[in-house]
Scaffold this active site. Structure first.
Site, PDB file in Angstrom:
ATOM      1  N   TYR A  95     -40.039  29.982  14.656  1.00  0.00           N
ATOM      2  CA  TYR A  95     -40.566  29.961  13.286  1.00  0.00           C
ATOM      3  C   TYR A  95     -41.251  28.614  13.003  1.00  0.00           C
ATOM      4  O   TYR A  95     -42.428  28.567  12.626  1.00  0.00           O
ATOM      5  CB  TYR A  95     -39.427  30.214  12.285  1.00  0.00           C
ATOM      6  N   ASN A 139     -35.880  24.179   1.115  1.00  0.00           N
ATOM      7  CA  ASN A 139     -35.320  25.533   0.927  1.00  0.00           C
ATOM      8  C   ASN A 139     -35.683  26.133  -0.428  1.00  0.00           C
ATOM      9  O   ASN A 139     -35.122  25.728  -1.457  1.00  0.00           O
ATOM     10  CB  ASN A 139     -33.810  25.505   1.125  1.00  0.00           C
ATOM     11  N   LEU A 150     -28.910  32.001   2.092  1.00  0.00           N
ATOM     12  CA  LEU A 150     -27.583  31.625   1.587  1.00  0.00           C
ATOM     13  C   LEU A 150     -27.380  32.015   0.117  1.00  0.00           C
ATOM     14  O   LEU A 150     -26.423  32.726  -0.201  1.00  0.00           O
ATOM     15  CB  LEU A 150     -27.373  30.111   1.784  1.00  0.00           C
ATOM     16  N   ARG A 206     -28.912  21.309   3.120  1.00  0.00           N
ATOM     17  CA  ARG A 206     -30.299  21.663   2.834  1.00  0.00           C
ATOM     18  C   ARG A 206     -30.705  21.124   1.468  1.00  0.00           C
ATOM     19  O   ARG A 206     -29.861  20.894   0.604  1.00  0.00           O
ATOM     20  CB  ARG A 206     -30.477  23.198   2.818  1.00  0.00           C
TER      21      ARG A 206
HETATM   22  N1  UDP Z   1     -26.053  30.222   5.723  1.00  0.00           N
HETATM   23  C1  UDP Z   1     -24.717  30.578   5.683  1.00  0.00           C
HETATM   24  N2  UDP Z   1     -24.391  31.856   5.338  1.00  0.00           N
HETATM   25  C2  UDP Z   1     -25.334  32.795   5.024  1.00  0.00           C
HETATM   26  C3  UDP Z   1     -26.697  32.423   5.047  1.00  0.00           C
HETATM   27  C4  UDP Z   1     -27.005  31.122   5.405  1.00  0.00           C
HETATM   28  O1  UDP Z   1     -23.841  29.761   5.960  1.00  0.00           O
HETATM   29  O2  UDP Z   1     -24.980  33.952   4.718  1.00  0.00           O
HETATM   30  C5  UDP Z   1     -26.419  28.832   6.062  1.00  0.00           C
HETATM   31  C6  UDP Z   1     -27.435  28.708   7.189  1.00  0.00           C
HETATM   32  O3  UDP Z   1     -26.793  28.669   8.427  1.00  0.00           O
HETATM   33  C7  UDP Z   1     -28.139  27.407   6.806  1.00  0.00           C
HETATM   34  C8  UDP Z   1     -28.063  27.367   5.286  1.00  0.00           C
HETATM   35  O4  UDP Z   1     -27.040  28.283   4.918  1.00  0.00           O
HETATM   36  O5  UDP Z   1     -27.410  26.318   7.314  1.00  0.00           O
HETATM   37  C9  UDP Z   1     -29.361  27.782   4.627  1.00  0.00           C
HETATM   38  O6  UDP Z   1     -29.768  28.997   5.226  1.00  0.00           O
HETATM   39  P1  UDP Z   1     -30.947  29.876   4.651  1.00  0.00           P
HETATM   40  O7  UDP Z   1     -31.034  31.076   5.531  1.00  0.00           O
HETATM   41  O8  UDP Z   1     -30.730  30.114   3.197  1.00  0.00           O
HETATM   42  O9  UDP Z   1     -32.228  28.965   4.785  1.00  0.00           O
HETATM   43  P2  UDP Z   1     -32.879  28.195   6.056  1.00  0.00           P
HETATM   44  O10 UDP Z   1     -32.376  26.776   5.970  1.00  0.00           O
HETATM   45  O11 UDP Z   1     -32.485  28.908   7.302  1.00  0.00           O
HETATM   46  O12 UDP Z   1     -34.340  28.295   5.802  1.00  0.00           O
END
Ligand code: UDP
Length: 323
Positions: free
Chosen positions: A141, A170, A188, A219
């Site tokens: 990505y 984020n 998340l 984040r």
């Molecule tokens: N995350 C989590 N549980 C979830 C979804 C995400 O613990 O159900 C964690 C994920 O591993 C990352 C953070 O939350 O560390 C943010 O993830 P998200 O997918 O929202 O955004 P990204 O940073 O991947 O763009």
């Protein structure tokens, strides 16, 4: 201005389109609705159902829209998915993006605004992260977005197509009307709020052994209305190049869950799970360049405000958009 907005039916695009219409722009939304929703398109915008893979189709739509600027949100944007299906990321985010660029050049578009990402940096050697950090993405990505950043530099140099590329941290939150509805939700905040709504029993914490104070990933969450405002500012002549967009403050997964509990007033059970592949431990923006050069001023910088806006939208739209 006549704006040609790809991905305008998606999460971030929908709120940009709303704010662009509010600001008096004429907006054409170009979206294939694989991720987006027709109901997420502001009624003041024109809508074209089409795919960026169709070179002739995008060129025709661009001419018909008499586009002066392109705002390119359409993309595949899941870190985890990109680790299992890289082909989708390089096709959608690079090859199809080049179709759009060629159409923009042919139509004499003056400005191209691109949704890039902090994932282009990979795990940073320091936080907060400014635009001068080296870019070493650790997932397809981030790599695909970085590749398109490079393409933009060459198109500016060789075709005179000016660009602004925003490296989002984020994206989160909602406007009163438009919010986050992914058909498969991996993010998340919406997943935590689904637990608060009673639609899920528990939220997974994906990794508790990161080198952070509480072991979970950190984040920098940024409200999508603030992202939208930065894009509107970028349309003014004279702005060019790469800008980080974040609030400069980091929150761990556990802190986000606690904020969601506080905002919703609901207990949110969480279970500890292994890490998700491709996740850097800590990403926090330095957005000084956008603040100083664009005059960008985030209006919803507090995590509580961001979560509260998302919670309001999800309570109002418990099933998301009708499809
Ligand atoms: N995350 C989590 N549980 C979830 C979804 C995400 O613990 O159900 C964690 C994920 O591993 C990352 C953070 O939350 O560390 C943010 O993830 P998200 O997918 O929202 O955004 P990204 O940073 O991947 O763009």
């Amino acid at each position: 201005m006549n704006l040609f907005v790809t991905g305008g039916a998606g999460y971030i695009g929908s709120v940009f389109v709303e704010e662009a219409c509010q600001a008096g722009h004429q907006v054409t939304v170009f979206d294939n609705l694989t991720e987006g929703h027709r109901a997420a398109v502001d009624s003041r915008a024109r809508f074209v159902l089409a795919d960026l893979a169709d070179r002739a189709g995008v060129a025709a739509a661009m001419r018909e829209a008499e586009a002066e600027a392109v705002v390119h949100f359409a993309a595949s944007a899941l870190v985890g998915e990109s680790m299992t299906n890289p082909s989708k990321y390089f096709r959608n985010n690079v090859a199809n993006g080049v179709n759009l660029l060629d159409a923009a050049v042919e139509a004499g578009v003056k400005k191209f605004v691109f949704s890039s990402t902090c994932a282009t940096y990979g795990p940073p050697e320091r936080v907060p992260m400014d635009e001068n950090l080296p870019q070493h993405p650790i997932n397809p990505y981030g790599e695909s977005k970085l590749m398109f950043e490079q393409v933009l530099k060459w198109y500016r140099e060789l075709h005179g197509l000016d660009f602004v590329a925003f490296r989002y941290f984020n994206a989160a939150g909602a406007s009163a009307q438009f919010g986050e509805h992914h058909r498969i939700e991996t993010h998340l905040i919406p997943n935590v709020l689904k637990v608060a709504l009673g639609q899920k029993d528990q939220v997974d914490i994906l990794g508790t052994d990161y080198p952070t104070a509480d072991g979970t990933c950190i984040r920098d969450y940024i409200h999508i209305a603030d992202l939208a405002q930065a894009h509107l500012l970028a349309l003014a002549p004279g702005h060019t190049g790469f800008f980080n967009l974040g609030n400069g403050e980091g929150f761990s997964v556990r802190e986000v869950i606690a904020t969601c509990e506080q905002v919703s007033g609901k207990k949110i059970p969480a279970v500890e799970k292994p890490r998700r592949a491709g996740d850097p431990p800590k990403l926090i923006a330095s957005a000084g360049k956008a603040l100083n050069q664009l005059g960008w001023k985030p209006r919803f910088a507090k995590i509580e405000e961001i979560v509260a806006s998302a919670w309001a939208w999800h309570r109002e739209h418990p099933a998301g958009y009708p499809d």
